[in-house]
Structures are given as structure tokens and as C-alpha cells.
Design an enzyme around this catalytic site. Structure first.
Site, PDB file in Angstrom:
ATOM      1  N   LYS A  54       0.850  -1.201   0.000  1.00  0.00           N
ATOM      2  CA  LYS A  54       0.000   0.000   0.000  1.00  0.00           C
ATOM      3  C   LYS A  54       0.884   1.250   0.000  1.00  0.00           C
ATOM      4  CE  LYS A  54      -3.834  -2.374   2.231  1.00  0.00           C
ATOM      5  NZ  LYS A  54      -4.545  -2.758   3.446  1.00  0.00           N
ATOM      6  N   GLN A  98      -4.814  -1.354   9.611  1.00  0.00           N
ATOM      7  CA  GLN A  98      -4.723  -2.705   9.043  1.00  0.00           C
ATOM      8  C   GLN A  98      -5.302  -3.738  10.011  1.00  0.00           C
ATOM      9  OE1 GLN A  98      -3.691  -3.280   5.922  1.00  0.00           O
ATOM     10  NE2 GLN A  98      -3.856  -5.503   6.041  1.00  0.00           N
ATOM     11  N   ASP A 121     -11.229   2.829   3.593  1.00  0.00           N
ATOM     12  CA  ASP A 121     -11.563   1.397   3.519  1.00  0.00           C
ATOM     13  C   ASP A 121     -13.070   1.208   3.268  1.00  0.00           C
ATOM     14  OD1 ASP A 121      -9.647  -0.641   3.776  1.00  0.00           O
ATOM     15  OD2 ASP A 121      -9.373  -0.247   5.911  1.00  0.00           O
TER      16      ASP A 121
END
Ligand code: GUN
Length: 298
Positions: A54, A98, A121
Site C-alpha cells: 500500500k 490494518q 476502507d
């Protein structure tokens, strides 16, 4: 017949090129650079590798990227304070925590603490609600479903009036993609059915599908003979079925038997190289989108 391959690797490349140009234009015109923070708690090797990718992608696009690594001993309260700091940082447009988090931390509490307008997200209940309403309400689509829809659109698959069958009812993939495909709009207007472990006639439903989206996490769950000839098959499954003796790397298989399915389907995604590579591209797209919203709000 051999199906056309829908390559996530190729589509991702195109999307990232488009985004790179957008980021350069944004910087030139508004002096704004998309800012993304990735918070990683602990040292889970799979999470470390996802986060590295990422960060690398964000840097390649010209983002401001902060990698905030925290020890797995961090308290829930301290993690919430950290999120609050980034919620109030005007240079940060996207916050990603995460998952999974250590057991002593409540995932839900943490995800709900992220400002919904920085939730790239798309996991916050406010963004799930916006997705359900659809249209101009939507700010961030969850990345994997957004990637699936993008692949369907860019592969030229007709969705209007199509029968879409989604295998799996997770909050991250099955439920949102089913809603998205039924909404009004491009790459949607479909009739959707969600099937799951309690469905009586899994085979019958799959056989009706013009677009079959499989996100069950069970290798080989969908039998090739369940695929309607010419259908578009999107395989979201990433199952580690062993380790290659040659490379030492995990052998990945989808939820569909690719070699047999490709002889029946019209279009199909491979595993690996299908849906997987799209998820990070959509995370980047959401972050650019968030920076645009911030510019509009100035
Ligand atoms: N862990 C595995 N996939 C994801 C993801 O898409 N987002 C976050 N935040 N954590 C993950």
C-alpha cells in the site's frame, strides 16, 4: 470455447496511471497532495506485506504517505487517541487501520473512531449506510467490491437487467457488492441474489447467473458445470492450498476451478492476478477522492 481473461493486474495498471495524472494535476492546480496514513499494530507478516505494498503504491502516485507502526502492546485507548490525531490532521485524507488487530483491542471500536470522511476502507457504518442509499450519497465504496465492479465495467460486461449471483454474505465483499450491483447507475441495474451456506439450491442459482461473483473462501466450491455458458465469472477467493517446492511461496487457488471454468465462461478472472490486485488500486482511488472532497469543502 475459451473465456476472455479479465486481468486485475492489467486493469490496476491503467487505473494507477489515471490516478497518477490526477494527483499531479491536483498538486499543480490546488497545491494539495492526497495524504494517506496506514496504521499497523504488531508484526503479523501478512499484514506487514500488505501494508508495504500500500505504501509503495501511494509513494509511486505521489501521495504523502505516513506509515505508523505500533507495538502490539499499544492500549486501545492510545490507539483511539492516535486515530483522533489523524482525524484532525488536514494533510491526511485517508486513514487505514490494518486488520486484524490484537485480541485486546476491539476492532469495531477502532474502525468506528475513524472520521467517516477519511474512511478510505469504506468500513465505517456511516459509509455502509451511504452505500445502501446509493447515488450522490456515496463517498467511499469498500475497496474489494469497488474493484469487482470496476472489472465488470472495464471488461465490457452488460449489467443492466443481468442476473447477478453473489456466493457469500460477508460484510466486506458479499453484502456490499450485491447492493452495489442492484443500484441505479453504470455497471449496476442488475437483479441480484445472495447465496450462502444455508441456501437450498446453490447449483440452481449459480446456473442462472449471467454474472457469478464468488466470495466464499472455499476452494473449488463452485463446480464448472454450474456456470452458465458465456457468463462472466469473478472469483474473489484467495485460498492457500500449499507451498511451491520451487519458490517456497504459497500456492493460491480461487473458489472456482479456473482451468475447467474458462472453457465454459465468457469472461473470467484468474487467481492470482484477478480481484486481488484491484483492492489496493481502489484504496488509492478513494484517497484521491477524499482529497478532492477536501478541496471542494475549502
Ligand atoms: N486486512 C486485510 N485486508 C484489509 C483491508 O482491505 N483493509 C484493512 N484495513 N485491513 C485489511
Amino acid at each position: 470455447m475459451t473465456a476472455d481473461l479479465i486481468s486485475g493486474t492489467e486493469i490496476r495498471k491503467t487505473i494507477l496511471e489515471e490516478l497518477k495524472k490526477e494527483v499531479a494535476d491536483m498538486k499543480a492546480q490546488h497545491g494539495t497532495v492526497p495524504g494517506l496514513v496506514t496504521i499497523l499494530v504488531g508484526e503479523n507478516p501478512a499484514s506487514q506485506s500488505y501494508v508495504r505494498l500500500k505504501i509503495k503504491t501511494a509513494e509511486e502516485l505521489g501521495f504523502k504517505e505516513i506509515q505508523d507502526n505500533q507495538a502490539d502492546t499499544i492500549s486501545e485507548a492510545d490507539l483511539l487517541t492516535l486515530i483522533d490525531k489523524y482525524n484532525n490532521d488536514p494533510e491526511i485524507h485517508g486513514i487505514l487501520v490494518q486488520l486484524p488487530l490484537p485480541d485486546h483491542i476491539d476492532d469495531k471500536k477502532v474502525l468506528n473512531a475513524i472520521d467517516p470522511d477519511k474512511d478510505v476502507d469504506g468500513f465505517h457504518p456511516v459509509n455502509v449506510g451511504r452505500l445502501m442509499i446509493g447515488g450522490s450519497e456515496v463517498k467511499f465504496l469498500p475497496c474489494t467490491p469497488a474493484g469487482i465492479q470496476e472489472m465488470i465495467i472495464r471488461s465490457g460486461t452488460e449489467t443492466s437487467g443481468a442476473e447477478v449471483v453473489v456466493v457469500g454474505r460477508s460484510n466486506i465483499v458479499g453484502k456490499p457488492i450485491a447492493v452495489m450491483m442492484a443500484q441505479k447507475g453504470e455497471g449496476a441495474n442488475a437483479t441480484t441474489t445472495i447465496v450462502h451456506t444455508r441456501t437450498k439450491d446453490l447449483e440452481g442459482h449459480c446456473k442462472r447467473a449471467d454474472i457469478l461473483i464468488v466470495a466464499a473462501g472455499v476452494p473449488g466450491l463452485v463446480k464448472p458445470e454450474w456456470i452458465k455458458p458465456g457468463a462472466t465469472v469473478i472469483d474473489v477467493g484467495v485460498n492457500r492450498v500449499g507451498t511451491s517446492e520451487k519458490t517456497g511461496k504459497a500456492i493460491l487457488k480461487g473458489d472456482v476451478d479456473f482451468d475447467k471454468a474458462k472453457e465454459i465462461a465468457g469472461k473470467i478472472t484468474p487467481v492470482p492476478g484477478g480481484v486481488g490486485p484491484m483492492t489496493i488500486a481502489m484504496l488509492m482511488k478513494n484517497t484521491v477522492q477524499s482529497a478532492k472532497f477536501a478541496i471542494e469543502a475549502k
